[in-house]
Design a protein around this motif. Structure first.
Motif, short mmCIF file in Angstrom:
data_model
loop_
_atom_site.label_atom_id
_atom_site.label_comp_id
_atom_site.label_asym_id
_atom_site.label_seq_id
_atom_site.Cartn_x
_atom_site.Cartn_y
_atom_site.Cartn_z
N LEU A 86 0.86 -1.19 0.00
CA LEU A 86 0.00 0.00 0.00
C LEU A 86 0.89 1.23 0.00
O LEU A 86 1.60 1.49 0.98
CB LEU A 86 -0.92 -0.01 1.22
CG LEU A 86 -1.71 -1.32 1.44
CD1 LEU A 86 -2.58 -1.21 2.69
CD2 LEU A 86 -2.54 -1.67 0.22
N LYS A 139 -3.78 4.39 4.30
CA LYS A 139 -3.10 3.11 4.02
C LYS A 139 -3.26 2.13 5.19
O LYS A 139 -3.72 0.99 5.00
CB LYS A 139 -1.61 3.38 3.75
CG LYS A 139 -1.35 4.29 2.55
CD LYS A 139 0.12 4.43 2.28
CE LYS A 139 0.88 5.08 3.44
NZ LYS A 139 0.42 6.46 3.69
N ALA A 163 2.75 -1.08 4.31
CA ALA A 163 2.35 0.30 4.07
C ALA A 163 3.60 1.18 4.01
O ALA A 163 4.47 1.08 4.90
CB ALA A 163 1.40 0.80 5.16
N PHE A 206 -2.28 4.86 -3.37
CA PHE A 206 -3.30 5.74 -2.80
C PHE A 206 -3.12 7.17 -3.34
O PHE A 206 -1.98 7.63 -3.52
CB PHE A 206 -3.23 5.75 -1.28
CG PHE A 206 -3.77 4.49 -0.65
CD1 PHE A 206 -4.92 4.53 0.12
CD2 PHE A 206 -3.12 3.27 -0.81
CE1 PHE A 206 -5.41 3.37 0.71
CE2 PHE A 206 -3.61 2.11 -0.24
CZ PHE A 206 -4.76 2.16 0.53
#
Length: 571
Positions: free
Chosen positions: A43, A51, A158, A181
């Motif tokens: 992520l 995230k 993440a 993202f």
């Protein structure tokens, strides 16, 4: 109970509550519903965009006993509450990779992942935050388990800097499903802040929320944290004054005042304006970033008057639209380029005194004149003369003396004489050949007249004619000229120029014929027969003449202006 920050209190509990990241949340929700969950996810994205939250919701969805058929967790059961709050759980483990980044930590994680979940239907989920902090050795220790993971074990990495993982452990990327993202837009942050305030029962000003959303810079967590900070000062209402006092943002009225100063060329008021910003406690770097954004808004309104910013009230939009009318799009582009240049060269970040740089930027904007195209200058100066009809009779000059107005050149460099049999040539021969006899004068005086009338000799020769000086006047009607530089001597001694100079010299000196001998500055002679000019040494004059000629060649409008207006090129 201790106070729970808004960023934690209003953290999403379901995939549908995640703002702006539908491409991630919808994909994971469908994967959970269809039992197609991958064993490792990467992520990536800026801070505060969801995230870790999405990773927790995924863990909740995989272990929630009341999960919906669409893949949404209930968010209220004991398992969901513990995972959502980040508390210790047997099957969901969050690890801070910034402090557990070594190879020993990775080996311990690998050994723990080999154990099965606590129940048969549950999943073990390992969430590693700030994954880019792991060392190369730690990633190497995880490669094998990521390639062949144990059953019902999920890894979620993440990171805010995926490029570091690409540099240190590129094989990891092929073993994970990557989700990027996005930054959250100002409008989405404003809507979420308004929902939070409605839930808290607090009134707000839309302009104040817009200032907070802009300050958040695409991060929802930052926006909620800033709102918490503002509410600490004013619990009953979120107003623009409170936001300005707490966050130090510059009010919109300040930028409108600045554009009025620039449009009115009020140079001295710039210093008072910057002084007022400092007295109010504003950060000049923050003001500069807002200035670039407002210039972009003015340019957008200037190019598209119907544009309506989604996060701006109608009254404020009209105020900026009125300021945009005071500038042309070209002016706004130049002002935006000035601002971008100050940021791109890094001087604003390096200096400890940004005040001087900001003042100089604003002064340059206030002294900037309106953009004028070169074609407008040429038209204002008279432009190119309109072509005369072929049947029009030749113009008679005043005083009985006809100037050598030459027609188009022939390949030999001389103007072609009209044929007697040509039906359109019933007029007299060219004026330069049929002029009335003049009173004889010296060749030097005739050359001065040629220089003054140089625009009729040909375009681009005025500079070289004025640079040439008379050395001597010999018997037999020969004028010896000294020309500085090889370029000037070659230009005047060319086969397409020298004959016209000799005709003009004969005309202005009242003689039947005249000859010109060109002498370069270094003493090399150039005869009128068209022999090649001797090479002259490179000097300041030759470099200057070469540069000017190159400028004329590259700028067609400039060459036309020189020819039509008899301009002289100078450095």
């Amino acid at each position: 109970m201790s106070y729970l920050a808004l960023a934690r209190k209003y953290r999403p509990r379901r995939f549908g509550e995640v703002q702006t990241q539908e491409h991630v949340s919808e994909t994971l929700k469908r994967a959970v519903a269809g039992d197609r969950v991958g064993h490792a996810y990467l992520l990536c994205g800026p801070r505060g965009v969801g995230k870790t939250t999405v990773a927790r919701i995924l863990a909740m969805a995989l272990n929630c006993p009341r999960r919906t058929p669409e893949g949404e967790p209930c968010g209220e059961c004991e398992d969901c509450a513990r995972i959502w709050a980040g508390h210790t759980s047997l099957d969901v483990v969050e690890i801070d990779a910034a402090s557990n980044r070594g190879v020993d930590d990775a080996r311990e994680l690998r050994e723990r992942a080999m154990y099965a979940p606590s129940e048969e239907e549950r999943y073990k989920v390992y969430i590693l935050d700030e994954a880019h902090m792991l060392t190369r050795e730690a990633w190497n220790a995880l490669l094998k388990i990521l390639e062949e993971p144990p059953p019902r074990v999920i890894f979620c990495f993440a990171t805010t800097e995926a490029r570091k993982i690409q540099q240190t452990a590129s094989p990891i990327l092929s073993r994970c499903q990557r989700f990027d993202f996005r930054r959250i837009g100002t409008g989405d942050i404003m809507r979420r802040l308004q929902e939070v305030l409605d839930s808290e029962g607090i009134a707000s000003d839309p302009e104040a929320l817009r200032a907070i959303a802009r300050k958040a810079n695409g991060g929802m967590r930052d926006g909620l944290s800033l709102l918490d900070q503002v509410l600490a000062l004013s619990d009953d209402e979120v107003s623009v004054d409170v936001v300005v006092r707490v966050l130090g943002v510059v009010a919109e009225e300040r930028y409108l005042e600045l554009f009025d100063l620039v449009a009115g060329h009020r140079h001295g008021a710039v210093f008072d304006f910057v002084e007022a910003l400092i007295d109010e406690g504003h950060d000049l770097v923050e003001f500069f970033h807002g200035l670039a954004e407002k210039l972009r808004l003015l340019l957008r309104l200037s190019l598209d008057p119907d544009f309506v910013p989604g996060s701006m009230t109608g009254e404020m939009r009209d105020a900026y639209a009125r300021r945009a009318e005071a500038f042309s799009p070209g002016d706004l582009v130049r002002m935006l380029a000035m601002s971008s240049g100050l940021e791109s060269d890094g001087s604003l970040r390096r200096t400890g005194r940004p005040r001087v740089l900001i003042e100089m930027l604003l002064l340059r904007m206030s002294y900037m004149d309106r953009t004028v195209e070169l074609e407008e200058i040429i038209r204002a100066l008279g432009g190119a003369p309109a072509p005369e009809p072929e049947s029009a009779p030749p113009r008679e000059p005043s005083g009985g003396v006809t100037s050598p107005d030459l027609p188009s050149e022939s390949p030999s460099g001389r103007a072609p004489a009209p044929s007697p049999s040509d039906p359109g040539s019933g007029a007299a021969p060219p004026p330069a050949l049929a002029s009335a006899p003049l009173k004889p004068s010296s060749l030097a005086e005739g050359w001065d007249a040629v220089v003054e009338d140089g625009k009729r000799i040909g375009p681009g020769l005025s500079t070289f004619l004025r640079a040439a000086t008379v050395v001597e006047e010999t018997a037999g009607g020969v004028l010896v000229l000294r020309v500085p530089g090889a370029l000037g001597s070659e230009r005047l001694a060319g086969a397409d120029v020298l004959p016209r100079l000799e005709e003009a010299l004969a005309l202005h000196s009242g003689r039947d014929s005249a000859k010109i001998s060109i002498v370069a500055e270094d003493g090399g002679s150039e005869t009128g027969a068209g022999a090649a000019a001797n090479s002259a040494r490179v000097s300041r004059e030759t470099v200057r003449a070469t540069r000017l000629q190159e400028l004329v060649r590259r700028a067609p409008y400039l060459e036309r202006a020189v020819a039509e207006l008899d301009l002289e090129l100078v450095d």
